[in-house]
Enzyme design. Structure first.
Site, short mmCIF file in Angstrom:
data_model
loop_
_atom_site.label_atom_id
_atom_site.label_comp_id
_atom_site.label_asym_id
_atom_site.label_seq_id
_atom_site.Cartn_x
_atom_site.Cartn_y
_atom_site.Cartn_z
N HIS A 96 12.27 8.92 -40.66
CA HIS A 96 12.94 9.99 -39.92
C HIS A 96 13.40 11.13 -40.82
O HIS A 96 14.33 11.86 -40.47
CB HIS A 96 14.13 9.41 -39.13
CG HIS A 96 14.51 10.22 -37.91
ND1 HIS A 96 13.59 10.80 -37.08
CD2 HIS A 96 15.73 10.54 -37.39
CE1 HIS A 96 14.23 11.42 -36.11
NE2 HIS A 96 15.52 11.30 -36.27
N HIS A 194 20.81 9.02 -40.39
CA HIS A 194 19.83 10.09 -40.20
C HIS A 194 19.47 10.70 -41.56
O HIS A 194 20.37 11.07 -42.31
CB HIS A 194 20.41 11.18 -39.29
CG HIS A 194 19.90 11.11 -37.91
ND1 HIS A 194 20.37 10.22 -36.98
CD2 HIS A 194 18.91 11.82 -37.28
CE1 HIS A 194 19.72 10.39 -35.85
NE2 HIS A 194 18.82 11.35 -35.99
N SER A 246 25.15 10.01 -38.46
CA SER A 246 24.90 11.16 -39.33
C SER A 246 25.21 10.80 -40.78
O SER A 246 26.13 10.04 -41.04
CB SER A 246 25.78 12.33 -38.88
OG SER A 246 25.70 13.36 -39.83
N GLU A 415 15.13 6.10 -31.16
CA GLU A 415 16.38 6.09 -31.91
C GLU A 415 17.47 5.40 -31.09
O GLU A 415 18.07 6.01 -30.21
CB GLU A 415 16.78 7.53 -32.25
CG GLU A 415 15.65 8.31 -32.90
CD GLU A 415 16.05 9.71 -33.33
OE1 GLU A 415 17.15 9.88 -33.86
OE2 GLU A 415 15.25 10.63 -33.11
N TYR A 457 15.77 9.04 -27.76
CA TYR A 457 16.94 8.19 -27.99
C TYR A 457 17.09 7.09 -26.96
O TYR A 457 16.53 7.16 -25.86
CB TYR A 457 18.20 9.06 -27.99
CG TYR A 457 18.31 9.94 -29.23
CD1 TYR A 457 19.15 9.60 -30.27
CD2 TYR A 457 17.52 11.08 -29.36
CE1 TYR A 457 19.23 10.38 -31.41
CE2 TYR A 457 17.60 11.87 -30.50
CZ TYR A 457 18.46 11.51 -31.52
OH TYR A 457 18.52 12.28 -32.64
ZN ZN Z 1 17.11 11.66 -34.81
#
Ligand code: ZN
Length: 655
Positions: A96, A194, A246, A415, A457
């Protein structure tokens, strides 16, 4: 008593490094103009000690696996090796990184900003993934696999904490970090974060925090004198349930940043936090995997599934659709227009635009029931009905689990958020251990994210109701997660009992549409001003530097897409070692940057000047001595003949 045949391999999949949109942020202006770190496919092939069953797990430095990539890879493997590797025992999982090339899909929505299909991106990924699986398979040797788990200190942050907190309190404290290893072959870990430390202003191809952690671990394990091409240790930092996770640990809001002084620094910091945890687990892991190698796989049409909930009600999935909050973007990207996260109602203006578009793009206009199906998500893009000029979204997905002893690897097509991932893992664990009372002890379940086919997602139903970015991008409607949970759970009993052949393959997806859009730029012949040669230096290096300085040299160059230099390099940093020039760094190294600039592109071709800038940030512990910079290019003439050339800086001193 060695338990398994194990083979590992790493192959270059870098692809085009200029004129190509990057996959991840969907930002039309994020078009690559060079290379910071190479991208790799890392393959792990494991067979039982009778070589009856074998599985291949691939983690590659790309935005995500696509259905096109998986189908092409499997097709190629079947042509060459018969039924040893099929769609059922091969898992392809993307790390990713948001700084890899785009254009390797067969569905239109994923190729909007790349201006359609990019053949070079696809070829580099497919070739490199196939090669890594074949190489790993050719190196099978008896060995052991150990497993462990650990915590990564401050390596990530939840970017949709308001939806996350809607989940029941008790579910929030667990995560598994699994490392399998057999000195000196390889290490494979799964940790959710991520790879978006490099933000959308970055234009250099880069493997972000996952790739950085991998190369640091591999470098640490490399023996003196061992080269990249030889038999080498392979360390993969594969992706897990990262949906709402994140790496910008300084803030979980829509302008998230940190933790470093710039994005390169942040990438390095987050990579090292993952590296430290992996090193610890690698050294301390004691539990050995033991038991069968097996796999189970099924294609499922996600547009027409239903599942019975605990309260006895039956719920169904919907044809794909993207909600309003998708257009609002999230922490790690950027939104557009007046969209904000958490929109549970559409606006008359955008609904009108949507309905006008639907008349043009859909053979059949979406009915009212379709929009109701997605409630409380207001659908902005009814992608399930958008089929002109070809399909915008996938409908058939892979449901797949690999088994290596007590380790279950659930390959998921997108995801998963933190909580959706935990719930799935817990359900699979319970199914395997409690219901079936297995003799081989406690199972460990890991989730391999962004595997096989990309469907955006997957949130929990609670998160879906809040309609933040991740929920708006849960494309098969409010019950997407519950259907997946049931589908994966249904495969555990036959997997553990060794009855995989009882499971129906399901509907096979199409390879690709014939009318795929191909308007992305392609490389043209290179031009030079009169009296100039390719590789001539425009601005040379200084005579002396000290560690920490940045060496910079600019050449007359050519389009690097004429030769992707897979397994090779566009540059070399060489040191004089007792009278012979020795290569110390290549374009794969963190300390080097390769930038390509095309000027006057609107002027007549003769006026186009192509510059190549090579930068080397001298590591603070670099050895003193004489150095030079080499640039390797390939230029193309009017009839398409490609000729290699080399440029060279003058010699300089590092003191
Ligand atoms: Zn993503």
């Amino acid at each position: 008593s060695d338990s398994y045949y194990i083979g590992v391999a790493r192959c270059d999949v870098t692809g085009p490094v200029v004129q190509v949109n990057m996959m991840g942020y969907a930002h039309p202006e994020q078009v690559a103009n060079g290379l910071h770190t190479r991208l790799y496919s890392r393959a792990f092939v494991v067979a039982d000690n009778q070589k009856q069953n074998r599985v291949a797990f691939v983690s590659f430095d790309g935005g995500m696996a696509s259905q096109l990539l998986k189908l092409e890879v499997v097709k190629r493997l079947k042509e060459k090796h018969g039924d040893i590797f099929t769609e059922r025992n091969v898992v392809i999982s993307g790390t990713h990184t948001h700084s890899g090339p785009a254009g390797f899909f067969q569905f239109l929505l994923f190729e909007m900003t790349s201006l359609g299909h990019v053949e070079q991106s696809t070829t580099a990924f497919v070739d490199g993934i196939v090669e890594s699986i074949e190489l790993a398979n050719s190196k099978l040797e008896l060995g052991r696999i150990k497993i462990g788990s650990g915590l990564v200190d401050n390596g990530n942050i939840n970017r949709s904490p308001t939806s996350y907190l809607l989940n029941p309190e008790a579910e929030r404290a667990r995560f598994v970090h699994v490392v399998t290893s057999r000195d000196p072959l390889g290490m494979l870990s799964w940790y959710p974060a991520h790879p978006t430390n490099m933000n959308f202003t970055n234009l250099l191809i880069n493997s972000d925090n996952k790739g950085r952690a991998s190369t640091l671990f591999e470098k640490m394990m490399r023996k003196p004198g061992e080269t990249l091409a030889g038999k080498e240790f392979v360390a993969a930092f594969a992706q897990a349930n990262l949906g709402d996770v994140s790496p910008r640990t300084n803030g979980p809001n829509c302008v998230g940043f940190g933790p470093g002084k710039d994005m390169f620094d942040s990438t390095d910091i987050i990579a090292r936090r993952q590296l430290d945890a992996a090193k610890l687990v690698y050294k301390s892991a004691t539990e050995r995997l033991d038991g069968p190698v097996d796999w189970i796989h099924q294609y499922v049409d996600m547009t027409q599934q239903s599942v019975q909930l605990d309260d006895g009600s039956t719920v169904t999935t919907c044809k794909p659709g993207m909600g309003y909050s998708f257009a609002a973007g999230c922490t790690d990207g950027a939104g557009a227009f007046n969209f904000v996260q958490g929109m549970t109602r559409g606006t008359p203006f955008w609904n009108t635009i949507r309905d006008i578009l639907a008349k043009i793009i859909c053979t059949v206009e979406p009915p009212r029931e379709y929009y109701n199906c997605h409630q409380p998500k207001p659908v902005l893009l009814p992608t399930g009905y958008m089929d002109k000029p070809y399909d915008w979204h996938p409908t058939i997905v892979d449901i797949q689990v690999l088994r290596i002893g007590q380790l279950l690897i659930a390959a998921v097509p997108g995801e998963y958020t933190t909580m959706a991932g935990r719930r799935l893992k817990e359900r699979l664990y319970n199914e395997a251990v409690i219901k079936l009372a297995c003799s081989s002890g406690a199972f460990q379940v890991v989730l391999a994210g962004l595997s096989n086919v990309y469907t955006h997602y997957i949130t929990t139903p609670e998160e879906y109701n809040a309609q933040r970015y991740e929920a708006a991008s849960t494309i098969f409607g409010p019950h997407t997660f519950q259907v997946y949970q049931q589908k994966y759970t249904d495969l555990i009993a036959p997997l553990v009992a060794g009855n995989k052949d009882d499971v129906d393959l399901g509907p096979t997806p199409d390879l690709k549409p014939a009318n795929q859009s191909r308007i992305a730029p392609v490389p043209h012949p290179d031009k030079l001003p009169p009296g100039i040669n390719f590789g001539d230096v425009i601005s040379d290096v200084n005579m002396t530097y000290t560690p920490g300085d940045t060496v910079k040299v600019t050449f007359h160059g050519a389009n690097p897409r004429h030769n992707m230099k897979l397994g090779s390099t566009y540059l070399e940093i060489q040191r004089d070692e007792h009278g012979s020039w020795t290569t110390i760094y290549t374009d794969a190294d963190w300390s080097t940057k390769f930038t390509w600039l095309e000027t006057n592109s609107s002027a007549p071709p003769a006026d186009i000047t192509i510059y190549v800038i090579i930068e080397w940030n001298i590591p603070t512990d670099e050895t003193a001595g004489s150095y030079r910079v080499l640039y390797h290019g390939d230029h193309m003439n009017e009839v398409g003949t490609i000729t290699p050339f080399t440029g060279m800086s003058r010699e300089f001193q590092v003191s």
